[in-house]
Design a protein around this motif. Structure first.
Motif, short mmCIF file in Angstrom:
data_model
loop_
_atom_site.label_atom_id
_atom_site.label_comp_id
_atom_site.label_asym_id
_atom_site.label_seq_id
_atom_site.Cartn_x
_atom_site.Cartn_y
_atom_site.Cartn_z
N ARG A 181 69.32 -3.89 7.70
CA ARG A 181 68.98 -5.27 7.37
C ARG A 181 68.33 -5.31 5.98
O ARG A 181 67.43 -4.51 5.71
CB ARG A 181 68.02 -5.83 8.42
CG ARG A 181 67.55 -7.26 8.14
CD ARG A 181 66.61 -7.74 9.24
NE ARG A 181 65.37 -6.98 9.28
CZ ARG A 181 64.33 -7.21 8.47
NH1 ARG A 181 64.40 -8.16 7.55
NH2 ARG A 181 63.24 -6.49 8.57
N PRO A 182 68.76 -6.20 5.11
CA PRO A 182 68.13 -6.28 3.79
C PRO A 182 66.68 -6.76 3.89
O PRO A 182 66.31 -7.48 4.82
CB PRO A 182 68.99 -7.29 3.03
CG PRO A 182 69.63 -8.11 4.10
CD PRO A 182 69.85 -7.18 5.25
N VAL A 183 65.87 -6.35 2.94
CA VAL A 183 64.45 -6.71 2.92
C VAL A 183 64.28 -8.15 2.43
O VAL A 183 64.85 -8.55 1.42
CB VAL A 183 63.67 -5.76 1.99
CG1 VAL A 183 62.20 -6.18 1.90
CG2 VAL A 183 63.79 -4.32 2.48
N LYS A 184 63.48 -8.92 3.16
CA LYS A 184 63.13 -10.27 2.73
C LYS A 184 61.83 -10.20 1.96
O LYS A 184 60.85 -9.59 2.42
CB LYS A 184 62.98 -11.20 3.94
CG LYS A 184 62.66 -12.65 3.58
CD LYS A 184 62.62 -13.52 4.82
CE LYS A 184 62.34 -14.97 4.46
NZ LYS A 184 62.34 -15.85 5.67
N VAL A 185 61.78 -10.82 0.79
CA VAL A 185 60.58 -10.82 -0.04
C VAL A 185 60.12 -12.26 -0.23
O VAL A 185 60.91 -13.14 -0.55
CB VAL A 185 60.85 -10.18 -1.41
CG1 VAL A 185 59.58 -10.19 -2.26
CG2 VAL A 185 61.38 -8.76 -1.25
N MET A 186 58.83 -12.50 -0.02
CA MET A 186 58.30 -13.84 -0.21
C MET A 186 56.92 -13.78 -0.86
O MET A 186 56.21 -12.78 -0.75
CB MET A 186 58.20 -14.58 1.12
CG MET A 186 57.14 -14.04 2.07
SD MET A 186 56.82 -15.13 3.48
CE MET A 186 56.06 -16.55 2.66
N THR A 187 56.57 -14.84 -1.55
CA THR A 187 55.21 -15.02 -2.04
C THR A 187 54.47 -15.82 -0.99
O THR A 187 54.94 -16.88 -0.57
CB THR A 187 55.19 -15.77 -3.38
OG1 THR A 187 55.87 -14.98 -4.36
CG2 THR A 187 53.77 -16.03 -3.84
N GLY A 188 53.32 -15.31 -0.53
CA GLY A 188 52.65 -15.99 0.57
C GLY A 188 51.16 -15.73 0.63
O GLY A 188 50.54 -15.30 -0.35
N THR A 189 50.62 -15.97 1.81
CA THR A 189 49.18 -15.84 2.05
C THR A 189 48.89 -14.59 2.86
O THR A 189 49.50 -14.36 3.91
CB THR A 189 48.65 -17.07 2.82
OG1 THR A 189 48.89 -18.24 2.04
CG2 THR A 189 47.16 -16.93 3.10
N VAL A 190 47.97 -13.78 2.36
CA VAL A 190 47.54 -12.57 3.06
C VAL A 190 46.07 -12.74 3.44
O VAL A 190 45.28 -13.24 2.63
CB VAL A 190 47.73 -11.33 2.17
CG1 VAL A 190 47.15 -10.09 2.84
CG2 VAL A 190 49.21 -11.12 1.84
N VAL A 191 45.71 -12.35 4.66
CA VAL A 191 44.32 -12.43 5.10
C VAL A 191 43.81 -11.04 5.45
O VAL A 191 44.56 -10.16 5.83
CB VAL A 191 44.15 -13.39 6.30
CG1 VAL A 191 44.47 -14.81 5.89
CG2 VAL A 191 44.99 -12.96 7.49
N THR A 192 42.49 -10.90 5.31
CA THR A 192 41.85 -9.59 5.43
C THR A 192 40.71 -9.63 6.43
O THR A 192 39.92 -10.58 6.45
CB THR A 192 41.28 -9.15 4.07
OG1 THR A 192 42.32 -9.15 3.09
CG2 THR A 192 40.66 -7.76 4.14
N GLY A 193 40.61 -8.59 7.25
CA GLY A 193 39.49 -8.45 8.16
C GLY A 193 39.33 -7.00 8.56
O GLY A 193 40.28 -6.21 8.46
#
Length: 273
Positions: A181-193
């Motif tokens: 399956r090809p890789v999907k790349v997106m600009t998005g929101t990352v959260v950290t904990g």
């Protein structure tokens, strides 16, 4: 009076930022040894420098001078290593490569999230007016930081262009099909904990509360340090799992491919600077 206070806050922040004199070198960080090793393999003329027990490796990737380090897992380790790198090497910018758990239902293990913004999901405090807030406070200016730390716009735009020509590894299909399956790349929101999320309910709540596309354990700490010192930052995360009850199983299967794809993008980004 209010204008005076705002001016003093601005002045203290401006003065501090002016004390940071960047050098023509790019800082590259990763949480795990394997992630960092992938970047180190690309270094020309690598040299090791120890700073307060933390190993930093300098060298070149393409025409760019770089310094590479492993932060270790968790927000405190990430903030400490970032601060040491900034203080000792004065990088012009910082790029982070690593893996994360996916909280966007449209993403699968192996897909990539370029962090357009990043937030602490486990931080909460009370303001002077006794109201709850998720905003951290800048220890230098005493002003509140934004809930979401933005990526550097120039680095973000460059990454979105560069990724189109990076030969990312396909993701093995669960059905064992002929092609990956090809890789999907997106600009998005990352959260950290400071927690490895392995619960579909927790993943859904992070999606609902923050609009999170991915969750991890270091990014927001690095982003806060860079934001307060005004150093450009971009965080790239490749998904190793879906942050659900099967996360540990998926992690073992997809971690190597996810780590390689994230590192490939970061290395290509450095070469394009």
């Amino acid at each position: 009076m209010k204008k005076t206070i705002l001016f003093l806050l601005f002045l203290s922040h401006f003065t501090f930022a002016q004390r940071y004199k960047p050098r023509n070198i790019t800082g590259l960080l990763g949480a795990f040894g394997a992630e960092v090793a992938l970047v180190k393999e690309q270094l020309q003329n690598p040299k090791t420098v120890m700073v307060d027990g933390v190993t930093f490796t300098t060298g070149r990737i393409g025409n760019q001078k770089v310094v590479v380090a492993e932060t270790g897992i968790g927000k405190v380790n990430a903030a400490m290593t970032t601060a040491l790198m900034l203080d000792h090497f004065r990088p012009k910018r910082i790029l982070f490569t690593g893996i994360a758990g996916g909280t966007n239902p449209d993403l699968q293990p192996g897909d990539i999230v370029i962090a357009g913004r990043i937030a602490h999901h486990d931080y909460s405090s009370i303001t002077d007016k006794n109201t709850p807030t998720k905003q951290t406070r800048n220890a230098i200016t005493k002003a509140f930081n934004p809930v979401y730390f933005p990526a550097d716009s120039a680095l973000l735009r460059l990454a979105e262009i560069v990724v189109k020509s990076v030969p990312l590894e396909g993701i093995p299909l669960a059905s064992g099909g002929v092609s990956d399956r090809p890789v999907k790349v997106m600009t998005g929101t990352v959260v950290t904990g400071d927690v490895f999320v392995a619960s579909s309910e927790k993943g859904k709540s992070l999606r609902a509360d923050f609009g999170a596309d991915a969750t991890e354990m270091e990014g927001a700490a690095i982003a806060q340090v860079c934001y307060q010192i005004q150093v450009p930052l971009l965080i790239i995360r490749s998904l190793s799992d879906r942050a659900d009850a099967e996360a540990h199983i998926a992690y073992d299967k997809f971690y190597p491919t996810a780590a390689r794809n994230s590192a490939k993008l970061v290395i290509a980004l450095v070469k394009a600077l």
